[in-house]
Design a protein around this motif. Structure first.
Motif, PDB file in Angstrom:
ATOM      1  N   GLN A   8      -6.058   5.310  -4.910  1.00 10.29           N
ATOM      2  CA  GLN A   8      -6.068   6.330  -3.866  1.00 10.29           C
ATOM      3  C   GLN A   8      -4.837   6.221  -2.972  1.00 10.29           C
ATOM      4  OE1 GLN A   8      -8.556   8.455  -5.235  1.00 10.29           O
ATOM      5  NE2 GLN A   8      -8.719   8.883  -3.042  1.00 10.29           N
ATOM      6  N   PHE A   9      -4.445   4.971  -2.670  1.00 12.23           N
ATOM      7  CA  PHE A   9      -3.234   4.774  -1.867  1.00 12.23           C
ATOM      8  C   PHE A   9      -2.004   5.293  -2.620  1.00 12.23           C
ATOM      9  CE2 PHE A   9      -5.825   1.697   0.499  1.00 12.23           C
ATOM     10  CZ  PHE A   9      -5.455   2.008   1.799  1.00 12.23           C
ATOM     11  N   LEU A  10      -1.923   5.016  -3.933  1.00  9.23           N
ATOM     12  CA  LEU A  10      -0.779   5.483  -4.716  1.00  9.23           C
ATOM     13  C   LEU A  10      -0.720   7.009  -4.753  1.00  9.23           C
ATOM     14  CD1 LEU A  10      -0.842   3.016  -7.766  1.00  9.23           C
ATOM     15  CD2 LEU A  10       0.687   2.967  -5.783  1.00  9.23           C
ATOM     16  N   LEU A  11      -1.883   7.651  -4.808  1.00 11.33           N
ATOM     17  CA  LEU A  11      -1.918   9.108  -4.846  1.00 11.33           C
ATOM     18  C   LEU A  11      -1.651   9.736  -3.487  1.00 11.33           C
ATOM     19  CD1 LEU A  11      -5.040   9.667  -7.155  1.00 11.33           C
ATOM     20  CD2 LEU A  11      -2.641  10.018  -7.758  1.00 11.33           C
ATOM     21  N   THR A  12      -2.074   9.045  -2.425  1.00 10.09           N
ATOM     22  CA  THR A  12      -2.011   9.627  -1.093  1.00 10.09           C
ATOM     23  C   THR A  12      -0.664   9.399  -0.415  1.00 10.09           C
ATOM     24  OG1 THR A  12      -4.382   9.226  -0.869  1.00 10.09           O
ATOM     25  CG2 THR A  12      -3.166   9.714   1.145  1.00 10.09           C
ATOM     26  N   LEU A  13      -0.104   8.179  -0.560  1.00  7.71           N
ATOM     27  CA  LEU A  13       1.108   7.824   0.158  1.00  7.71           C
ATOM     28  C   LEU A  13       2.346   8.231  -0.639  1.00  7.71           C
ATOM     29  CD1 LEU A  13       0.125   4.237   1.403  1.00  7.71           C
ATOM     30  CD2 LEU A  13      -0.166   6.424   2.578  1.00  7.71           C
ATOM     31  N   PRO A  14       3.420   8.677   0.048  1.00 10.35           N
ATOM     32  CA  PRO A  14       4.660   9.029  -0.650  1.00 10.35           C
ATOM     33  C   PRO A  14       5.417   7.816  -1.175  1.00 10.35           C
ATOM     34  CG  PRO A  14       4.964   9.195   1.721  1.00 10.35           C
ATOM     35  CD  PRO A  14       3.512   8.921   1.505  1.00 10.35           C
ATOM     36  N   ALA A  15       5.125   6.633  -0.651  1.00  7.19           N
ATOM     37  CA  ALA A  15       5.769   5.389  -1.092  1.00  7.19           C
ATOM     38  C   ALA A  15       4.790   4.248  -0.895  1.00  7.19           C
ATOM     39  CB  ALA A  15       7.063   5.136  -0.314  1.00  7.19           C
ATOM     40  N   ILE A  16       5.102   3.123  -1.541  1.00  8.01           N
ATOM     41  CA  ILE A  16       4.232   1.947  -1.433  1.00  8.01           C
ATOM     42  C   ILE A  16       5.109   0.742  -1.114  1.00  8.01           C
ATOM     43  CG2 ILE A  16       4.294   1.112  -3.810  1.00  8.01           C
ATOM     44  CD1 ILE A  16       1.127   1.612  -1.658  1.00  8.01           C
ATOM     45  N   HIS A  17       4.534  -0.268  -0.524  1.00 12.57           N
ATOM     46  CA  HIS A  17       5.299  -1.422  -0.054  1.00 12.57           C
ATOM     47  C   HIS A  17       5.850  -2.242  -1.228  1.00 12.57           C
ATOM     48  CE1 HIS A  17       2.493  -0.240   3.136  1.00 12.57           C
ATOM     49  NE2 HIS A  17       3.426  -0.652   3.974  1.00 12.57           N
ATOM     50  N   SER A  18       6.948  -2.928  -0.949  1.00  9.82           N
ATOM     51  CA  SER A  18       7.598  -3.724  -1.996  1.00  9.82           C
ATOM     52  C   SER A  18       6.758  -4.929  -2.396  1.00  9.82           C
ATOM     53  CB  SER A  18       8.979  -4.186  -1.520  1.00  9.82           C
ATOM     54  OG  SER A  18       8.863  -4.950  -0.328  1.00  9.82           O
ATOM     55  N   THR A  19       5.934  -5.424  -1.479  1.00  8.21           N
ATOM     56  CA  THR A  19       5.021  -6.548  -1.776  1.00  8.21           C
ATOM     57  C   THR A  19       3.603  -6.125  -1.423  1.00  8.21           C
ATOM     58  OG1 THR A  19       6.743  -8.196  -1.329  1.00  8.21           O
ATOM     59  CG2 THR A  19       4.449  -8.947  -1.278  1.00  8.21           C
ATOM     60  N   ILE A  20       2.698  -6.243  -2.369  1.00  9.34           N
ATOM     61  CA  ILE A  20       1.301  -5.868  -2.165  1.00  9.34           C
ATOM     62  C   ILE A  20       0.440  -7.123  -2.300  1.00  9.34           C
ATOM     63  CG2 ILE A  20      -0.643  -4.526  -3.037  1.00  9.34           C
ATOM     64  CD1 ILE A  20       1.436  -2.806  -1.724  1.00  9.34           C
ATOM     65  N   VAL A  21      -0.446  -7.340  -1.319  1.00 11.49           N
ATOM     66  CA  VAL A  21      -1.373  -8.474  -1.352  1.00 11.49           C
ATOM     67  C   VAL A  21      -2.792  -7.926  -1.230  1.00 11.49           C
ATOM     68  CG1 VAL A  21      -2.076 -10.639  -0.298  1.00 11.49           C
ATOM     69  CG2 VAL A  21       0.348  -9.986  -0.285  1.00 11.49           C
ATOM     70  N   PHE A  22      -3.618  -8.157  -2.247  1.00 11.93           N
ATOM     71  CA  PHE A  22      -5.033  -7.778  -2.192  1.00 11.93           C
ATOM     72  C   PHE A  22      -5.793  -8.911  -1.502  1.00 11.93           C
ATOM     73  CE2 PHE A  22      -3.355  -5.702  -6.040  1.00 11.93           C
ATOM     74  CZ  PHE A  22      -3.568  -4.377  -5.688  1.00 11.93           C
ATOM     75  N   VAL A  23      -6.301  -8.658  -0.307  1.00 11.03           N
ATOM     76  CA  VAL A  23      -6.944  -9.689   0.504  1.00 11.03           C
ATOM     77  C   VAL A  23      -8.457  -9.569   0.366  1.00 11.03           C
ATOM     78  CG1 VAL A  23      -7.210 -10.680   2.805  1.00 11.03           C
ATOM     79  CG2 VAL A  23      -5.023  -9.667   2.123  1.00 11.03           C
ATOM     80  N   CYS A  24      -9.094 -10.673   0.013  1.00  9.64           N
ATOM     81  CA  CYS A  24     -10.556 -10.744  -0.071  1.00  9.64           C
ATOM     82  C   CYS A  24     -11.021 -11.870   0.846  1.00  9.64           C
ATOM     83  CB  CYS A  24     -11.008 -10.996  -1.505  1.00  9.64           C
ATOM     84  SG  CYS A  24     -12.793 -11.181  -1.697  1.00  9.64           S
ATOM     85  N   ILE A  25     -11.830 -11.553   1.841  1.00  5.69           N
ATOM     86  CA  ILE A  25     -12.289 -12.542   2.814  1.00  5.69           C
ATOM     87  C   ILE A  25     -13.607 -13.149   2.340  1.00  5.69           C
ATOM     88  CG2 ILE A  25     -13.105 -12.882   5.176  1.00  5.69           C
ATOM     89  CD1 ILE A  25     -11.177 -10.749   6.067  1.00  5.69           C
ATOM     90  N   LYS A  26     -13.647 -14.475   2.320  1.00  3.76           N
ATOM     91  CA  LYS A  26     -14.860 -15.190   1.928  1.00  3.76           C
ATOM     92  C   LYS A  26     -15.191 -16.214   3.004  1.00  3.76           C
ATOM     93  CE  LYS A  26     -15.637 -13.200  -2.014  1.00  3.76           C
ATOM     94  NZ  LYS A  26     -16.848 -12.350  -2.187  1.00  3.76           N
TER      95      LYS A  26
END
Length: 595
Positions: free
Chosen positions: A371-389
């Protein structure tokens, strides 16, 4: 069901504390106001009073036993049970339902394990509670033998006149202590239900650094207080509240017996005969009490069933909706094949910066990223998927806070991060401190990854050299067999020496790329890309997910998911970001999960 009834107990126990409505409400307000200080501090305050209370019960009971009629000790003969029922029939059956109140609080022992140790509960019940209560009831029976008209007020009438007011004060405070035990048990049950995904997320305050189970839940605390005041104001009679309390208590005991039987069979793997004896003995007694107390259903006994039904519906709806949402997330994960087809540019423009995308998946790429790729005109050079436990320790050291791993090939600059918090960690930490620690941890991960790759490459080279040397030795062996014996042995000896030196001092055999990691071009590229992204700042990418039932779903499912579960999600505590982040650093995308 058992948890729902325990919460109902948490409402009824404080409500039954006093016969005077105004006094009861004042006591309830004071009781619930001190909960925020924690079980440890409250228990330390109440412990001397509780010890004095049991001393009063035991000593007054012993005094009445010796003063009025010591022959009531014959009541321990089980034959009197038969004589009592034979003589009184229906009235005896009704009285049996009232006897349940003699063991109130026993159903909360399992929940109280979060606050006290097993040994402390065993010692307290065996050597303090049981003998003192036994003496108290025997003393009251002895008093009734001489004063049968005091049955309505037997407790206070049996107290010697000079001790009436001191015992009255101690009894009032003891009622508050009993209420405290049930409130603590309610907190424990709600917290454990939340951990299992069976209760909406609420704010939990841990009041002790040493004991994880000592907690305070503000919403539950004030809800219990309001419901207690409502119950006291409506019923205005401890008799009706007692009838309600008895049904809740026996219901909890029956559920506990059933669950313990399952544990004995499936987990402890107890002998089948012994495992069946447990529900046969305890369950039979509890079932008899339940049948007796159900006769008072119309006199207030319906109340705990209403409470339990409401809480059971809330817990079931939350669990049902959460499971469907999680299954939908797992089912709609973005495949690695699709990511590889997009290429390192992800089918869009990559701009400097670090994007922190919060999600609940420990592995895989969540569908919200699409959804972010479809919605935003650009994406950050570094992507971190954060999962809180959250882990069951007070504090997680900062150097152990984050666990990283790559999600895609190196040139994608995408990472999975599991952020671990203890139950006493500050979760509203400054976002700058969080970002700095995350960046440092990510840099350490990159360096460690480069070390591992270089070491693996070196070991492969050594193994390749060894195999080449072995092949040369095999080709040069003579016909007499001496070289066949000598060359491999000498070769193996040299290999063992190399292996030993490698294990003892690995740095000496590593290439320059490992010995000086800063000179590794691949690592330098990763670190420079990370630093450039850090300079451009962090962006928090959050998903505002709606859960909706599919159009072809049954009407009941649509009602539960689209209205009840949606209401709980809107009003529960947010589960993603735990930092105070400026709004200008947040990007939120709405997504609908069709379940």
């Amino acid at each position: 069901m058992g948890t729902s009834m325990i919460i109902g107990d948490g409402i009824l126990t404080p409500a039954i504390s006093d016969a005077v409505v105004v006094v009861s409400i004042i006591i309830l307000l004071a009781l619930f106001s001190i909960q925020q200080f924690g079980t440890g501090k409250v228990g330390f305050l109440f412990a001397p009073i509780l010890a004095l209370w049991f001393f009063c019960l035991g000593s007054i009971g012993l005094y009445n036993l010796l003063e009025y009629d010591i022959t009531v000790l014959r009541a321990v003969n089980p034959a009197y049970i038969y004589f009592f029922f034979k003589k009184n029939s229906g009235a005896a059956w009704s009285a049996l339902g009232g006897c349940v109140l003699c063991i109130t609080g026993a159903e909360a022992m399992f929940a109280d394990l979060g606050h006290f140790s097993v040994r402390s509960i065993q010692i307290a019940f065996t050597f303090v509670v049981f003998p003192c209560l036994l003496l108290a009831y025997l003393g009251q029976a002895a008093y009734l033998m001489k004063n049968p008209n005091s049955a309505e007020r037997i407790f206070y009438d049996s107290v010697p006149g000079s001790l009436f007011w001191p015992v009255f004060v101690i009894a009032t405070v003891a009622a508050m202590i009993a209420s405290q035990a049930m409130i603590s048990a309610t907190f424990s049950c709600v917290k454990q239900s939340m951990a299992l995904g069976c209760f909406p997320r609420l704010k939990i305050v841990h009041t002790s650094k040493r004991r994880m189970g000592q907690i305070y839940i503000p919403v539950i605390n004030w809800f219990l207080m309001i419901m207690c005041i409502v119950v006291v104001s409506i019923f205005q009679s401890t008799t009706d509240i007692a009838n309600a309390y008895g049904i809740a208590e026996v219901g909890v005991m029956i559920v506990s017996t059933a669950l313990v039987t399952l544990v004995m069979l499936l987990i402890w793997q107890t002998n089948l005969f012994l495992a069946l004896c447990f529900p046969l003995i305890f369950g039979s007694v509890e079932f008899i009490y339940l049948c007796a107390i159900l006769s008072k259903f119309g006199q207030g006994g319906w109340l705990p069933l209403v409470f339990a039904s409401c809480f059971l519906c809330v817990m079931y709806i939350w669990n049902y909706g959460s499971v469907l949402k999680y299954r939908s997330e797992v089912r709609e994960k973005i495949s690695m094949e699709f990511m590889l087809e997009l290429g390192s540019s992800l089918g869009t423009l990559r701009v400097p910066g670090i994007g922190l995308l919060y999600n609940e998946l420990v592995q895989g790429i969540p569908s919200i990223f699409g959804q972010f790729l479809l919605t935003l005109p650009a994406i950050h050079s570094t992507i971190v998927f954060v999962c809180i436990k959250y882990v069951p320790v007070p504090v997680v050291p900062q150097e152990e806070r984050f666990l990283f791993r790559r999600v895609c090939p190196k040139d994608y600059h995408m990472f999975r991060c599991v952020a671990r918090y203890g139950y006493k960690d500050v979760r509203k930490e400054d976002h700058h401190a969080f970002e700095q620690l995350l960046a440092e941890s990510l840099e350490k991960f990159l360096r460690r990854e480069a070390e591992d790759l270089a070491l693996e490459s070196t070991l492969q080279e050594i193994e390749s050299d060894n195999m080449s040397a072995w092949s040369r030795g095999s080709r040069t062996q003579g016909g007499d067999g001496l070289e066949e014996l000598q060359v491999p042995l000498m070769q193996m000896q040299r290999l063992e020496e190399v292996g030993t030196s490698t294990s003892e001092d690995a740095v000496s055999v590593l290439p320059s790329s490992v010995m000086a990691l800063d000179e590794d071009p691949s690592l330098e590229y990763d670190l420079s890309a990370l630093r450039e992204a850090m300079d451009s700042g962090f962006t928090y990418m959050l998903a505002h997910g709606d859960v909706r039932a599919r159009k072809e779903s049954w009407f009941l499912k649509k009602l539960v998911i689209n209205y009840f579960y949606a209401f709980l999600r809107r009003n529960c505590r947010a589960g993603a970001a735990n930092m105070s982040v400026p709004h200008m650093n947040i990007i939120q995308v709405r997504m609908t999960y069709m379940v």
